[in-house]
Design an enzyme around this catalytic site. Structure first.
Site, PDB file in Angstrom:
ATOM      1  N   GLU A 144      39.176  31.622  -6.324  1.00  0.00           N
ATOM      2  CA  GLU A 144      38.924  32.891  -5.647  1.00  0.00           C
ATOM      3  C   GLU A 144      38.769  32.760  -4.145  1.00  0.00           C
ATOM      4  O   GLU A 144      39.311  33.561  -3.389  1.00  0.00           O
ATOM      5  CB  GLU A 144      37.646  33.566  -6.188  1.00  0.00           C
ATOM      6  CG  GLU A 144      37.808  34.347  -7.446  1.00  0.00           C
ATOM      7  CD  GLU A 144      37.843  33.448  -8.646  1.00  0.00           C
ATOM      8  OE1 GLU A 144      37.603  32.238  -8.473  1.00  0.00           O
ATOM      9  OE2 GLU A 144      38.104  33.948  -9.737  1.00  0.00           O
ATOM     10  N   HIS A 213      28.889  38.713 -16.038  1.00  0.00           N
ATOM     11  CA  HIS A 213      30.018  39.631 -15.985  1.00  0.00           C
ATOM     12  C   HIS A 213      29.568  41.064 -15.767  1.00  0.00           C
ATOM     13  O   HIS A 213      30.350  41.977 -15.894  1.00  0.00           O
ATOM     14  CB  HIS A 213      30.827  39.576 -17.294  1.00  0.00           C
ATOM     15  CG  HIS A 213      31.716  38.372 -17.383  1.00  0.00           C
ATOM     16  ND1 HIS A 213      31.263  37.155 -17.783  1.00  0.00           N
ATOM     17  CD2 HIS A 213      33.031  38.215 -17.097  1.00  0.00           C
ATOM     18  CE1 HIS A 213      32.261  36.285 -17.765  1.00  0.00           C
ATOM     19  NE2 HIS A 213      33.349  36.895 -17.350  1.00  0.00           N
TER      20      HIS A 213
END
Lengths: 408, 495
Positions: A144, A213
């Site tokens: 990322e 998450h």
């Protein structure tokens, strides 16, 4: 308007019948990646009492979600062809916006994990790689920080990338690039380089996805100078904000929500954008201003139904622009109602609500008849257990109670 | 810097040879095979191993004595015999007087690589001193550079050196503040690489970026003004020493955190490929150079970008300026395998090691690497052995480095070496070079004057470049965009 749930899709799960509080229903759908819904495909509809109905077409009268915006006449079972615009789900609206911008400007490209061949973990980029090629819809390795930085470098040198974080939480790994380079390079270069990048992805508390998450990164990113943050909540504003973000010269972070991807709405056929800096008036009212964004909008609207039955008249504003705040719309509302309730999914500490309270107090203190109330999620890592998870986020019943308290 | 201790472990050799990706020689065209052959660390061609020195005293009891006798810095300073006469004898200990060598240690590693170098590519990549020896009898056709090129290189390096020296002066006089990182000693890398670039090629650097900006073409005035924090600086005074940017010359920064710039460089290379393949600008062959240090090579962003660049064959060259020290952390103490160039093949790209104190060598390697990128063959990792003559920054007392190590490298000053080369090969006279020295002194003086006389940024500049589109400051309570507020242009608006 019927919300279509997919049998194994991420649930939209927003509201049940008005008189029930939200948290008491059990939902069958499991929080995995949805496959796309196309017309004619068979899919399961999860009804509010938990039964799964496999033939939704005959069940339009079962309203599983009320969409508080745009089309009002959502109870009509008439065929869709007679109305203007077209119906689609929120993730399809995002895809449409993205596709239109990619057609319009060849420099727009997408980068992210599984955006290409897989079509995106929430199908926002489905079909785009086939149409535009592997370079314009780039499947990146799992890095990322580096591919966000790569997007920033590409933006500096002339492209207009849309970087997808598979889940917003993953962008914590890209914080270095987003903050130092995304937000600051335009300034430290003395204005020489622009960074017209869009960073987007699903965040928010889902359906028992676990703590990592279920993160709300808007509170972490809000201090970064030089970026704009917007949160979409309906198919209409999703497409509009996506397009506006891509067209903007500033780096924009677009927050989507895992549970909102299957919202259905009728949106206009013509080209339109939603202004990045403006808030959206969802429901005008007189008694109290409720400021909210993203998924909490639906909790608020559900609570609003209850409140209306009880005789209150809440004004609901979806602030949409998390940074900067649209103080004009908010201010006008405060001046009208004199009471403010903020309902957000962020943590209590250092969240968007905290900043909003500060901004309103600074600017409109004289107009307030009561202290601002802010309902946020608990400062707790989101638990896996469903019962605990319900309690960490704000539920409609709490909103009703808060308004009653505020309006005493 | 001294890398001999790791690679010649016989246990490692067989596995390493197995890991060299075999398709590579097939992929590249013939002229490049020779280039690659020496750069791929090919254990099979090396002689059998001598005793290995390990820097970790606990591993082998017999090494203890050595470990205590030599501090890490001394050990690290073992010279590469690339500039010496021992090149033709890979197995001998370099005969140049060096206090660092233990008698039981044989330095083979890089001498043999340069030896492979010589065996396989006759005459193209050689030490300055070797060329000097050769050319006493040969014609000037074998020289690496022409007179014009030589003078250009000399001037660029002298500019870098003079500018940095002036920075130090100005800093101690209180004209510039904060963290200032000087490039003294490393000029050969900046000059060797950047002088081969076109204007549209991009350079991405770190906080030690003054000289990269100068080599790329940013004027000394603009850089000096930026350091003084004046509004005429290349970034309007908003960036400072660690953020040199130039749109015109495609200097993409200037980054304060190490490793931060590498993804940005990868993005610039991606744009180049995108322009060629998607936007159909068929002649777009822009190359990006990413400069960074040895410390960065332990950072995740480095590895992630090596992977992506090789995966998509991006037109980028990763240039490691290995000066052995990350502030006070010796490269050997921080890195499990200090031979950074070896990390290239692990990702599928060539890894080259070059003597970064020799501008001609750097230039030759740079030509190949940039040529590769331009032809679309993908990235290259170039490790340049170099040294910074000053501390990490002007605030660094620089106490950890051994004075003997510093003296050793000072003797390998790239500017002195080039000067010697130019004179001995009759490419330039002393007078020519002195004239350049004088010219550069004037340029730098003028830059300081210009910076001194330039105005400081007014308050109104505060909010101007936060957003490219200032609507990003949002809508104020009065319904107007904040950027339309007259106070905004004064820099006093509340945002």
């Amino acid at each position: 308007m019927a919300a279509i749930f997919q049998g194994v899709g991420a649930a939209a799960a927003l509201s049940s019948s008005p008189s029930n509080s939200f948290g008491s229903k059990k939902f069958v759908s499991s929080p995995c990646r949805p496959f796309s819904v196309r017309k004619g495909a068979s899919f399961a509809v999860v009804r509010s009492d938990g039964r799964v109905n496999l033939n939704p077409k005959g069940r339009r009268a079962q309203q599983l979600i009320s969409n508080a915006v745009a089309t009002k006449s959502d109870s009509a079972a008439a065929s869709s062809s007679s109305k203007p615009g077209h119906e689609l789900l929120l993730f399809e609206a995002l895809q449409e916006g993205l596709e239109e911008e990619m057609e319009r400007d060849l420099r727009v490209c997408v980068m992210g994990e599984d955006v290409g061949h897989y079509g995106g973990s929430y199908k926002v980029t489905k079909g785009l790689a086939k149409k535009f090629g592997d370079l314009r819809v780039l499947d990146t390795p799992i890095a990322e920080n580096s591919f966000s930085g790569m997007g920033i470098g590409a933006a500096m040198t002339g492209l207009r990338p849309v970087v997808e974080g598979m889940n917003m939480g993953f962008l914590l790994l890209a914080f270095n690039q987003i903050s130092n380079n995304g937000g600051m390079l335009h300034y430290t270069s003395g204005g020489q380089f622009t960074i017209p990048i869009v960073i987007r992805g699903p965040g928010g508390v889902g359906r028992q996805l676990g703590a990592e998450h279920s993160q709300r990164l808007e509170s972490y990113f809000q201090s970064i100078p030089g970026i704009q943050m917007v949160a979409c909540s309906t198919p209409y504003n999703a497409k509009g904000l996506m397009k506006a973000a891509i067209r903007s010269e500033n780096p924009v972070i677009l927050f989507e929500h895992v549970l909102l991807y299957n919202l259905k709405e009728r949106i206009p056929d013509e080209d339109y954008i939603c202004n990045l800096e403006e808030a959206e008036m969802v429901r005008p009212g007189e008694h109290v201003t409720i400021l909210t964004y993203s998924r909490m909008r639906y909790h608020v609207m559900q609570a609003a139904k209850t409140l209306v039955n009880k005789g209150y008249d809440p004004e609901v504003i979806d602030i949409r622009s998390l940074k900067p705040f649209d103080l004009y719309t908010i201010g006008n509302s405060v001046k009208k109602t004199h009471r403010v309730l903020i309902v957000e999914e962020c943590m209590r500490t250092g969240g968007i609500g905290a900043s909003l309270i500060a901004a309103i107090t600074e600017n409109f203190n004289d107009y307030l008849d009561a202290p601002i109330m802010c309902l946020s999620s608990q400062d707790v890592p989101t638990p896996y257990a469903g019962t605990l998870e319900e309690v960490t986020v704000v539920q409609p019943a709490q909103i009703v109670t808060a308004v009653e308290q505020l309006c005493q | 810097m001294s890398l001999s201790h790791h690679h010649l472990n016989t246990n490692i050799l067989p596995t390493l040879s197995a890991t060299i990706p075999t398709p590579f020689p097939l992929v590249f065209s013939a002229p490049i095979v020779s280039f690659l052959s020496f750069i791929f660390y090919s254990p099979l061609s090396l002689p059998s191993s001598p005793p290995i020195f390990s820097p970790f005293p606990s591993s082998l009891p017999t090494r203890k004595k050595m470990a205590t006798a030599f501090s890490p810095s001394k050990f690290a300073a073992q010279p590469f015999p690339l500039n010496t006469t021992s090149q033709n004898n890979p197995l001998t200990i370099p005969t140049t007087a060096s206090p660092f060598l233990g008698s039981t240690r044989k330095l083979i590693r890089l001498s043999s690589s340069s030896n492979l170098n010589i065996r396989r590519r006759s005459g193209t990549v050689v030490a300055v001193s070797d060329v000097v020896k050769e050319n006493k009898s040969k014609s000037t056709l074998n020289l690496l550079i022409t007179k014009e090129e030589g003078l250009e290189l000399y001037e660029d390096m002298v500019l870098g050196r003079a500018f940095e020296d002036m920075c130090a002066q100005m800093y101690y006089r209180g004209k510039m503040f904060g963290f200032v990182h000087l490039y003294n000693g490393q000029e050969a890398i900046s000059t060797g690489f950047i002088k081969l670039l076109k204007q549209q090629d991009s350079v991405v650097s770190t906080y030690r970026d003054h000289v990269h900006a100068l080599s790329k073409g940013v004027s000394a005035r603009a850089v000096m003004s930026e350091l003084f924090g004046k509004t005429t600086g290349c970034c309007r005074g908003q960036g400072g020493s660690m953020h040199m940017f130039s749109r015109e010359h495609n200097v993409l920064g200037g980054f304060a955190f190490i490793g931060e710039g590498i993804p940005v460089a990868t993005g610039a290379a991606f744009t180049s490929k995108y322009k060629r393949e998607v936007l159909k600008e068929a002649d777009c062959d822009h190359v990006t150079l990413a400069f960074f240090g040895d410390g960065t090579c332990n950072n995740g962003q480095f590895f992630e970008c090596l992977n992506m660049a090789a995966l998509w064959k991006l037109p980028i060259v990763f240039v490691v300026e290995n000066n052995l020290w990350a502030i006070g952390m010796s490269h050997l103490r921080a890195t499990s395998d200090p031979q950074i160039y070896k990390k290239g093949p692990a990702f599928g790209m060539p890894g080259v090691h070059v003597n970064g104190m020799d501008v001609l060598k750097v230039r030759e390697v740079a030509k190949e690497a940039i040529g590769r990128a331009r032809r679309g063959e993908g990235p290259t990792l170039v490790e340049c052995e170099t040294y910074r003559f000053r501390g990490h920054s002007l605030a660094d007392p620089d106490e950890l480095r051994d004075p003997a190590e510093k003296a050793h490298y000072a003797a390998r000053d790239p500017i002195t070496a080039l000067k010697k080369y130019l004179i001995e090969n009759s490419l330039a006279s002393e007078a020519d070079l002195k004239a350049i020295d004088k010219k550069i002194d004037e340029v730098v003086e003028e830059a300081v004057e210009f910076a001194d006389e330039s105005p400081v940024p007014p308050r109104s500049q505060l909010l101007e470049n936060v957003f490219a589109d200032p609507k990003g400051f949002g809508i104020g309570p009065d319904g107007q965009y904040r950027c339309e507020d007259p106070k905004f242009t004064e820099g006093t608006a509340q945002v």
